[in-house]
Design a protein around this motif. Sequence first.
Motif: not given
Lengths: 247, 126
Positions: A166-167, A199-201, A208-211
Motif C-alpha cells: 500500500n505504501v 512507516a519508515n521500515v 515522508d514518514s514524519f508527515t
Amino acid sequence: MKFIDLDIQSNLSTGKSSVEEIAKLAEKLGFSGIAICDVWQGHERLKQLKEKIAEVQKLVKIEIIIGAKIEAKTVPELKRALEQVRESVVVVCVAGGSYEINRAACEDSRVDFLAHPALGRRDNGLDEVCLNAASKNNIAIELNFREVLLNYRKGRAIVLSNLSTNVRLCQQLGVKMVASSGANSVLEMRDPRELVSLANVIGMELQDSFTTVSDIPNAIVESNRKKLEGKTIAPGIEIIDKGEKSV
Amino acid sequence: MFDRPQHLSPNLREKRRYVAFKINCNKPLQEMDVNNAIWNSALNFLGDLGAAKASLFVLKGIYTPENKIGMVRCSHTAVEHVRTALALVTRVGEEPVIIEVLGISGTIKAAKRKYLGERILSSFEK
C-alpha cells in the motif's frame, strides 16, 4: 512538530480505556492532539462522547478532537452513516477490510481516511481504481500500528507485506497516508516517533514518514474545522473575515 | 461489484519470481506440513520484516505427495534470500528432508513447463 493520532477508540464504544486515561497517556507520549474515533452508534452516543471530551479537555493540555469511525457492512449503510455523521464530527474514518467498502469509501469525498484496508485479507485490499479515487477525493489511507502489534509470525509478515504494498502504490499514485496507533486501550498506544519508524521500515522515506503523523493529520483537522465553521464553501473557496488579508 | 482488488497495471505491479523446488524424502508428505516448514524456516531466517519484504507465498495446488514438487512465489529482489531459507529446511513434520531448488522462473506457466513437465499446445503440434 505537532503530532496527532487520528484513530483511538474509547470505552464508550469498542475500546477498553476511558477518554481521560487515553488523553493523559497521549500527553505523556508527546502528542499535541488526539482524535477519539469511536465507532458510530448514533447521535445519543456521540453526545455522551462530546460531554466526556469537554470534561477531560479541562484536565489536559493536548487537543482532543471528536471523530467517528464507520463500520458498515454494505455500501448503502456506509452512505447513510456518512450523511448522519459528517456535520457532527471533525474526523470521519471508515473501517476497511471488505473491498466493496474500501472502494466506496475512496469514492466518497466526505471520508477523511480509510482505516486498515487490508484487515483480515490476504491481499492489500486496494487497487488502482480505489487509489486514483482516493487521490482525487483527497482521502488518506491509514497505516494501522495495531494490526502489526496484534499479529504474530506468519500473520505479521503478511500484514507488513500488505502495508508495504500500500505504501508503494500510494507513493506512485500520489495518495496521502496517515500513520496511527488504532489503539483500543492505552496499552496499544505508542509514541509518535515509533509510528514514524514503522512507516519508515515498510518503505517510506524518513521525511515522508514524519508527515504521516504530523502534517497530514493536522491538515485534515484544520480543513474540516474550517468546513464545520462554514468558512469553506467549496474546495478552494473560503469566506475571509472582515479585516483579514486575503491568502 | 468485485469482492477483491482488480489486477494492477504492469507499471504498478511488483516483479515476482517463482522458485520451483523438490523435496528429497522417501515418505509421502502432506502439503500443509511442507507449507508450514517453509514458512517457519523463512520466518526464523529472515524474520517477520524480511519475510514481508520478500512477499513470500507458497503456491497451493501444485504440490502433491507423489511428485513432491512445489513452488514458492517471491519478490524478484529476494530470490537469493528465499533460496537460502529453503536450503535451511531440515524437517517436514517428523521426517528429515532436503529441499532442492529446481530453478527460477518469471511466470507460473513457464515454471510448470520447465520443472513440472507440463506440455503446452504448440509442443503437440511439433
